[in-house]
Design a protein around this motif. Structure first.
Motif, PDB file in Angstrom:
ATOM      1  N   ASN A   2     -14.942 -35.136 -20.319  1.00 25.14           N
ATOM      2  CA  ASN A   2     -13.512 -35.249 -20.871  1.00 25.14           C
ATOM      3  C   ASN A   2     -13.689 -34.861 -22.505  1.00 25.14           C
ATOM      4  O   ASN A   2     -14.828 -35.043 -23.080  1.00 25.14           O
ATOM      5  CB  ASN A   2     -13.217 -36.590 -20.683  1.00 25.14           C
ATOM      6  CG  ASN A   2     -12.735 -36.915 -19.440  1.00 25.14           C
ATOM      7  OD1 ASN A   2     -12.506 -36.134 -18.553  1.00 25.14           O
ATOM      8  ND2 ASN A   2     -12.638 -38.197 -19.084  1.00 25.14           N
ATOM      9  N   THR A   4     -12.034 -35.306 -26.332  1.00 27.83           N
ATOM     10  CA  THR A   4     -11.018 -36.415 -26.986  1.00 27.83           C
ATOM     11  C   THR A   4     -11.032 -35.693 -28.569  1.00 27.83           C
ATOM     12  O   THR A   4     -12.007 -35.069 -28.797  1.00 27.83           O
ATOM     13  CB  THR A   4     -11.351 -37.718 -27.248  1.00 27.83           C
ATOM     14  OG1 THR A   4     -12.514 -37.962 -27.709  1.00 27.83           O
ATOM     15  CG2 THR A   4     -11.390 -38.570 -25.789  1.00 27.83           C
ATOM     16  N   LEU A  59      -6.702 -36.556 -25.255  1.00 25.47           N
ATOM     17  CA  LEU A  59      -7.632 -36.407 -24.228  1.00 25.47           C
ATOM     18  C   LEU A  59      -7.242 -35.594 -23.219  1.00 25.47           C
ATOM     19  O   LEU A  59      -6.533 -35.796 -22.449  1.00 25.47           O
ATOM     20  CB  LEU A  59      -7.881 -37.746 -23.464  1.00 25.47           C
ATOM     21  CG  LEU A  59      -8.808 -37.960 -22.335  1.00 25.47           C
ATOM     22  CD1 LEU A  59     -10.021 -38.073 -22.742  1.00 25.47           C
ATOM     23  CD2 LEU A  59      -8.729 -39.162 -21.318  1.00 25.47           C
ATOM     24  N   ASP A  60      -8.249 -34.531 -23.000  1.00 23.59           N
ATOM     25  CA  ASP A  60      -7.902 -33.321 -21.990  1.00 23.59           C
ATOM     26  C   ASP A  60      -6.622 -32.788 -22.466  1.00 23.59           C
ATOM     27  O   ASP A  60      -5.761 -32.944 -21.474  1.00 23.59           O
ATOM     28  CB  ASP A  60      -8.155 -33.945 -20.833  1.00 23.59           C
ATOM     29  CG  ASP A  60      -9.555 -34.016 -20.555  1.00 23.59           C
ATOM     30  OD1 ASP A  60     -10.447 -33.561 -21.203  1.00 23.59           O
ATOM     31  OD2 ASP A  60      -9.798 -34.995 -19.607  1.00 23.59           O
TER      32      ASP A  60
END
Length: 151
Positions: A2, A4, A59-60
């Motif tokens: 992930n 961020t 996030l993503d």
């Protein structure tokens, strides 16, 4: 993995940001009629983008939180700090808040927040102290007014 990032929000983000704040507030189980009472206070306006520094947590490639801080002559006011419900309790609020304090707070004056009662413990963990209460809606509900002094 992930990824961020925290970046300055743009007016084009307003609808997504407003969805985050509403969902985050609703997470605490408030009745629909209370949510309606608070709708105007929860939603960002174009004016907010002019007066406040608003940072979004991505996030993503999806906005999962945001923090807005407004500076006045006496204080910095945390006007919004919201994280998507599924990410609450995972350190994202602390990450976002810490980042914003570093980016926005340059003068040695107090930082204040009118907190949701459910967020009082979070702000206390960040160094805030409750100094008063403010009556809210519905009648008989009170919000903690909290302050953090910079040293």
């Amino acid at each position: 993995m992930n990824s961020t990032e925290i970046i300055l929000a743009q007016i084009e983000d307003i609808n997504e940001l407003n969805c985050v704040s509403f969902a985050s507030k609703k997470h605490w189980g408030y009745p629909e009629e209370w949510m309606e009472l608070w709708r105007d206070d929860l939603l960002l306006t174009e004016t907010d983008f002019e007066k406040q520094q608003i940072y979004k947590l991505v996030l993503d490639e999806r906005i999962i939180g945001f923090c807005a801080i407004q500076e006045s002559t006496e204080v910095y006011d945390v006007t919004n700090l919201w994280v998507e419900p599924m990410y609450i309790g995972n350190g994202f609020g602390k990450l976002l808040f810490s980042f914003c304090i570093e980016k926005v707070v340059f003068n040695n004056k107090p930082i204040i927040v009118e907190a949701d009662p459910n967020a009082e413990a979070f702000y206390a963990s960040q160094g805030f102290v409750t100094y008063a209460q403010k009556e809210s809606l519905p009648k008989g509900r009170f919000l903690p007014l909290m302050k953090m002094e910079l040293s």
